[in-house]
Design a protein around this motif. Structure first.
Motif, PDB file in Angstrom:
ATOM      1  N   ARG A 199      53.983 -14.989  12.488  1.00 19.88           N
ATOM      2  CA  ARG A 199      53.693 -13.898  11.699  1.00 19.88           C
ATOM      3  C   ARG A 199      52.551 -14.289  10.688  1.00 19.88           C
ATOM      4  O   ARG A 199      51.574 -13.845  10.106  1.00 19.88           O
ATOM      5  CB  ARG A 199      54.971 -13.104  11.064  1.00 19.88           C
ATOM      6  N   ALA A 200      53.097 -15.492   9.856  1.00 20.44           N
ATOM      7  CA  ALA A 200      52.089 -16.232   8.777  1.00 20.44           C
ATOM      8  C   ALA A 200      50.763 -16.678   9.386  1.00 20.44           C
ATOM      9  O   ALA A 200      49.661 -16.337   8.743  1.00 20.44           O
ATOM     10  CB  ALA A 200      52.976 -17.218   8.330  1.00 20.44           C
ATOM     11  N   TYR A 201      50.908 -17.287  10.768  1.00 19.81           N
ATOM     12  CA  TYR A 201      49.480 -17.559  11.270  1.00 19.81           C
ATOM     13  C   TYR A 201      48.683 -16.188  11.241  1.00 19.81           C
ATOM     14  O   TYR A 201      47.369 -16.463  11.166  1.00 19.81           O
ATOM     15  CB  TYR A 201      49.903 -18.181  12.532  1.00 19.81           C
ATOM     16  N   GLU A 202      49.036 -15.240  11.860  1.00 19.35           N
ATOM     17  CA  GLU A 202      48.399 -14.127  12.099  1.00 19.35           C
ATOM     18  C   GLU A 202      47.784 -13.395  11.089  1.00 19.35           C
ATOM     19  O   GLU A 202      46.911 -12.771  10.860  1.00 19.35           O
ATOM     20  CB  GLU A 202      49.132 -12.871  12.771  1.00 19.35           C
ATOM     21  N   LEU A 203      48.820 -13.219   9.647  1.00 19.92           N
ATOM     22  CA  LEU A 203      48.507 -12.846   8.565  1.00 19.92           C
ATOM     23  C   LEU A 203      47.304 -13.571   7.878  1.00 19.92           C
ATOM     24  O   LEU A 203      46.297 -13.156   7.153  1.00 19.92           O
ATOM     25  CB  LEU A 203      49.739 -12.722   7.569  1.00 19.92           C
ATOM     26  N   TRP A 204      47.489 -15.258   7.951  1.00 18.93           N
ATOM     27  CA  TRP A 204      46.231 -15.885   7.391  1.00 18.93           C
ATOM     28  C   TRP A 204      44.927 -15.546   8.254  1.00 18.93           C
ATOM     29  O   TRP A 204      43.999 -15.892   7.642  1.00 18.93           O
ATOM     30  CB  TRP A 204      46.582 -17.433   7.297  1.00 18.93           C
ATOM     31  N   PHE A 205      44.990 -15.472   9.659  1.00 20.07           N
ATOM     32  CA  PHE A 205      43.831 -15.214  10.345  1.00 20.07           C
ATOM     33  C   PHE A 205      43.202 -13.685   9.650  1.00 20.07           C
ATOM     34  O   PHE A 205      41.910 -13.676   9.576  1.00 20.07           O
ATOM     35  CB  PHE A 205      44.387 -15.078  11.581  1.00 20.07           C
ATOM     36  N   LEU A 206      43.818 -13.018   9.494  1.00 15.59           N
ATOM     37  CA  LEU A 206      43.607 -11.577   8.923  1.00 15.59           C
ATOM     38  C   LEU A 206      42.790 -11.811   7.624  1.00 15.59           C
ATOM     39  O   LEU A 206      41.934 -11.246   7.190  1.00 15.59           O
ATOM     40  CB  LEU A 206      44.680 -10.443   8.898  1.00 15.59           C
ATOM     41  N   LEU A 207      43.512 -12.508   6.751  1.00 15.97           N
ATOM     42  CA  LEU A 207      43.101 -12.811   5.308  1.00 15.97           C
ATOM     43  C   LEU A 207      41.809 -13.620   5.162  1.00 15.97           C
ATOM     44  O   LEU A 207      40.957 -13.513   4.776  1.00 15.97           O
ATOM     45  CB  LEU A 207      44.187 -13.462   4.444  1.00 15.97           C
ATOM     46  N   ALA A 208      41.571 -14.616   6.227  1.00 16.56           N
ATOM     47  CA  ALA A 208      40.349 -15.296   6.396  1.00 16.56           C
ATOM     48  C   ALA A 208      39.150 -14.448   6.825  1.00 16.56           C
ATOM     49  O   ALA A 208      38.235 -14.714   6.300  1.00 16.56           O
ATOM     50  CB  ALA A 208      40.759 -16.419   7.496  1.00 16.56           C
ATOM     51  N   GLY A 209      39.562 -13.440   7.552  1.00 14.41           N
ATOM     52  CA  GLY A 209      38.488 -12.206   7.766  1.00 14.41           C
ATOM     53  C   GLY A 209      37.940 -11.762   6.403  1.00 14.41           C
ATOM     54  O   GLY A 209      36.746 -11.725   6.254  1.00 14.41           O
ATOM     55  N   PHE A 210      38.824 -11.389   5.840  1.00 17.10           N
ATOM     56  CA  PHE A 210      38.468 -10.716   4.454  1.00 17.10           C
ATOM     57  C   PHE A 210      37.744 -11.754   3.749  1.00 17.10           C
ATOM     58  O   PHE A 210      36.750 -11.366   2.919  1.00 17.10           O
ATOM     59  CB  PHE A 210      39.585 -10.131   3.667  1.00 17.10           C
ATOM     60  N   GLY A 211      38.057 -12.986   3.633  1.00 14.59           N
ATOM     61  CA  GLY A 211      37.377 -14.069   2.845  1.00 14.59           C
ATOM     62  C   GLY A 211      35.976 -14.201   3.434  1.00 14.59           C
ATOM     63  O   GLY A 211      35.062 -14.326   2.373  1.00 14.59           O
ATOM     64  N   LEU A 212      35.875 -14.201   4.629  1.00  9.72           N
ATOM     65  CA  LEU A 212      34.491 -14.361   5.102  1.00  9.72           C
ATOM     66  C   LEU A 212      33.555 -13.262   4.977  1.00  9.72           C
ATOM     67  O   LEU A 212      32.302 -13.269   4.785  1.00  9.72           O
ATOM     68  CB  LEU A 212      34.592 -14.717   6.867  1.00  9.72           C
ATOM     69  N   LEU A 213      34.322 -11.958   4.889  1.00  8.10           N
ATOM     70  CA  LEU A 213      33.530 -10.843   4.706  1.00  8.10           C
ATOM     71  C   LEU A 213      33.015 -10.931   3.381  1.00  8.10           C
ATOM     72  O   LEU A 213      31.837 -10.568   3.169  1.00  8.10           O
ATOM     73  CB  LEU A 213      34.260  -9.612   5.168  1.00  8.10           C
ATOM     74  N   ALA A 214      33.647 -11.425   2.435  1.00  6.18           N
ATOM     75  CA  ALA A 214      33.288 -11.339   0.871  1.00  6.18           C
ATOM     76  C   ALA A 214      32.156 -12.381   0.760  1.00  6.18           C
ATOM     77  O   ALA A 214      30.968 -12.234   0.099  1.00  6.18           O
ATOM     78  CB  ALA A 214      34.564 -11.878   0.191  1.00  6.18           C
ATOM     79  N   LEU A 215      32.385 -13.627   1.352  1.00  6.67           N
ATOM     80  CA  LEU A 215      31.307 -14.445   1.565  1.00  6.67           C
ATOM     81  C   LEU A 215      29.961 -14.102   2.096  1.00  6.67           C
ATOM     82  O   LEU A 215      28.867 -14.083   1.523  1.00  6.67           O
ATOM     83  CB  LEU A 215      31.430 -15.837   2.074  1.00  6.67           C
TER      84      LEU A 215
END
Length: 129
Positions: free
Chosen positions: A45-61
């Protein structure tokens, strides 16, 4: 090329979101449990959550760098350094991941930024000196 780099970063973000939606095996369970504090102690669950949050970080960049290119006409070198700072450690820790994409886009961003800086000539003092 400066206009394409932010698009590539946003494409990496879109890939993160698509993989999360298509491959997530735990988000349904987390949603059923109410989401609050459902990831701690569950590595998947933690892995999948961080994967999703990384997507938002990349979107912001990607969106911020697109705005900077549109407003200034130049791609900031920081984008390349940020992508490398994320991609290189990830490549070492998880070689079979999207890290090569981050490294590739980071290098392209640095090369594009450097090319633009050379074409613009020497940097000027903000006061015009």
């Amino acid at each position: 090329m400066a206009k394409w780099i932010p698009r590539l970063v946003m494409a990496l973000a879109a890939a993160h979101f698509a993989v999360f939606v298509l491959a997530s095996t735990t988000f349904d369970d987390m949603a059923r449990e109410g989401l609050w504090n459902t990831a701690p102690g569950e590595p998947r669950r933690a892995y999948e959550l961080w994967f999703l949050l990384a997507g938002f970080g990349l979107l912001a960049l990607g969106t911020l760098s697109r705005r900077l290119v549109r407003d200034t006409g130049r791609l900031p070198a920081q984008l390349g350094w940020y992508l490398l700072a994320i991609g290189v450690p990830l490549l070492v820790l998880y070689p079979v991941s999207g890290a090569p994409g981050l490294v590739l886009v980071g290098v392209l961003a640095l090369l594009t930024s450097r090319q633009q800086a050379k074409a613009a000539g020497p940097a000027r003092d903000p006061r015009g000196r």
